[in-house]
Write an enzyme that holds these catalytic residues in place. Structure first.
Site, PDB file in Angstrom:
ATOM      1  CG  ASP A 106     -89.532 -29.448 -16.468  1.00 16.62           C
ATOM      2  OD1 ASP A 106     -90.057 -28.686 -15.655  1.00 16.62           O
ATOM      3  OD2 ASP A 106     -90.045 -29.743 -17.555  1.00 16.62           O
ATOM      4  CE  LYS A 134     -89.554 -24.893 -15.712  1.00 16.80           C
ATOM      5  NZ  LYS A 134     -90.143 -25.150 -17.058  1.00 16.80           N
TER       6      LYS A 134
HETATM    7  P1  IMP Z   1     -86.803 -33.235 -17.441  1.00 17.22           P
HETATM    8  O1  IMP Z   1     -86.338 -34.525 -18.038  1.00 17.22           O
HETATM    9  O2  IMP Z   1     -88.286 -33.062 -17.549  1.00 17.22           O
HETATM   10  O3  IMP Z   1     -86.290 -32.973 -16.056  1.00 17.22           O
HETATM   11  O4  IMP Z   1     -86.335 -32.079 -18.396  1.00 17.22           O
HETATM   12  C1  IMP Z   1     -85.089 -31.710 -18.507  1.00 17.22           C
HETATM   13  C2  IMP Z   1     -84.835 -31.052 -19.840  1.00 17.22           C
HETATM   14  O5  IMP Z   1     -85.975 -30.391 -20.428  1.00 17.22           O
HETATM   15  C3  IMP Z   1     -83.834 -29.968 -19.571  1.00 17.22           C
HETATM   16  O6  IMP Z   1     -82.527 -30.477 -19.651  1.00 17.22           O
HETATM   17  C4  IMP Z   1     -84.157 -28.956 -20.645  1.00 17.22           C
HETATM   18  O7  IMP Z   1     -83.432 -29.264 -21.807  1.00 17.22           O
HETATM   19  C5  IMP Z   1     -85.621 -29.116 -20.927  1.00 17.22           C
HETATM   20  N1  IMP Z   1     -86.409 -28.071 -20.217  1.00 17.22           N
HETATM   21  C6  IMP Z   1     -87.228 -28.235 -19.174  1.00 17.22           C
HETATM   22  N2  IMP Z   1     -87.788 -27.081 -18.786  1.00 17.22           N
HETATM   23  C7  IMP Z   1     -87.296 -26.138 -19.611  1.00 17.22           C
HETATM   24  C8  IMP Z   1     -87.494 -24.703 -19.718  1.00 17.22           C
HETATM   25  O8  IMP Z   1     -88.234 -24.040 -18.962  1.00 17.22           O
HETATM   26  N3  IMP Z   1     -86.800 -24.093 -20.711  1.00 17.22           N
HETATM   27  C9  IMP Z   1     -85.976 -24.746 -21.565  1.00 17.22           C
HETATM   28  N4  IMP Z   1     -85.768 -26.063 -21.493  1.00 17.22           N
HETATM   29  C10 IMP Z   1     -86.413 -26.759 -20.532  1.00 17.22           C
END
Ligand code: IMP
Ligand code: MG
Length: 185
Positions: A106, A134
């Site tokens: 994300d 995403k």
């Molecule tokens: P990042 O550190 O922002 O890349 O987020 C990663 C973590 O956020 C992922 O491993 C998920 O656990 C959670 N996450 C991000 N987007 C979503 C979503 O749309 N649904 C569920 N969990 C999400």
């Protein structure tokens, strides 16, 4: 807890499509990791379904391990982007060909910090395999070597991904209708 059918907006990726793509990713990994010391690391908890299905398609001797990370403070995302190791690996990764298996990238902070940490342990190689990307929400650049699906900027759940810790068991990836979803109190 509510039945997911009450707030499911749309099935973004049906079960069959997930399985088809995961089989393809397995084939790519089989080609790329011939003769290597493949060690797949699953980031808990979102990555469990994906790892379990992906490794069924990996036709090479390999090992697995698990780690869990959590963001500092409350809520899923922090402005600082700092993550904390909540559960560390059981095994040493020195000289191993490490493949990180994630549910979704994300903002990128989770993967970026995990990569930074694991690099200090001197694996032979270190790559990332994510089921979902995403990319619209990316705040920090991260190298992704294998991607299952690029998805739009919407909150998704199912197939390992949770909505307030529930619904990880679903065999598909769905989007939420926020007007219909009631968070647990
Ligand atoms: P990042 O550190 O922002 O890349 O987020 C990663 C973590 O956020 C992922 O491993 C998920 O656990 C959670 N996450 C991000 N987007 C979503 C979503 O749309 N649904 C569920 N969990 C999400
Ligand atoms: Mg996760």
């Amino acid at each position: 807890m509510q039945d997911y059918r009450n707030f499911l907006e749309e099935i973004l990726i049906p079960a069959e499509e997930l399985q088809e793509r995961i089989a393809q990713l397995g084939e790519e990994i089989n080609r790329d990791y011939q003769g290597k010391n493949l060690h797949m690391i699953c980031i808990l908890r979102g990555g469990v379904m994906f790892l379990a299905d992906l490794m069924r398609h990996v036709d090479l001797p390999h090992t697995i391990d698990f780690m869990a990370v959590s963001s500092y403070g409350s809520g899923a995302r922090q402005s600082t982007g700092q993550v904390r190791i909540a559960l560390d690996l059981k095994e040493d990764i020195h000289d191993r060909d490490v493949l990180l298996v994630e549910d979704i990238v994300d903002s990128g902070y989770t993967i970026a910090s995990v990569l930074e940490l694991l690099a200090t342990r001197h694996p032979r190689s270190l790559k990332v395999c994510t089921l979902l990307d995403k990319s619209e929400r990316r705040e920090v650049e991260v190298p992704i070597d294998y991607t299952g699906f690029a998805i739009p900027n919407e909150f998704v759940f199912g197939y390992g991904l949770d909505l307030d810790e529930y619904y990880r068991n679903l065999t598909f990836i769905g989007t939420v209708n926020p007007e219909k979803y009631q968070p647990p109190d």
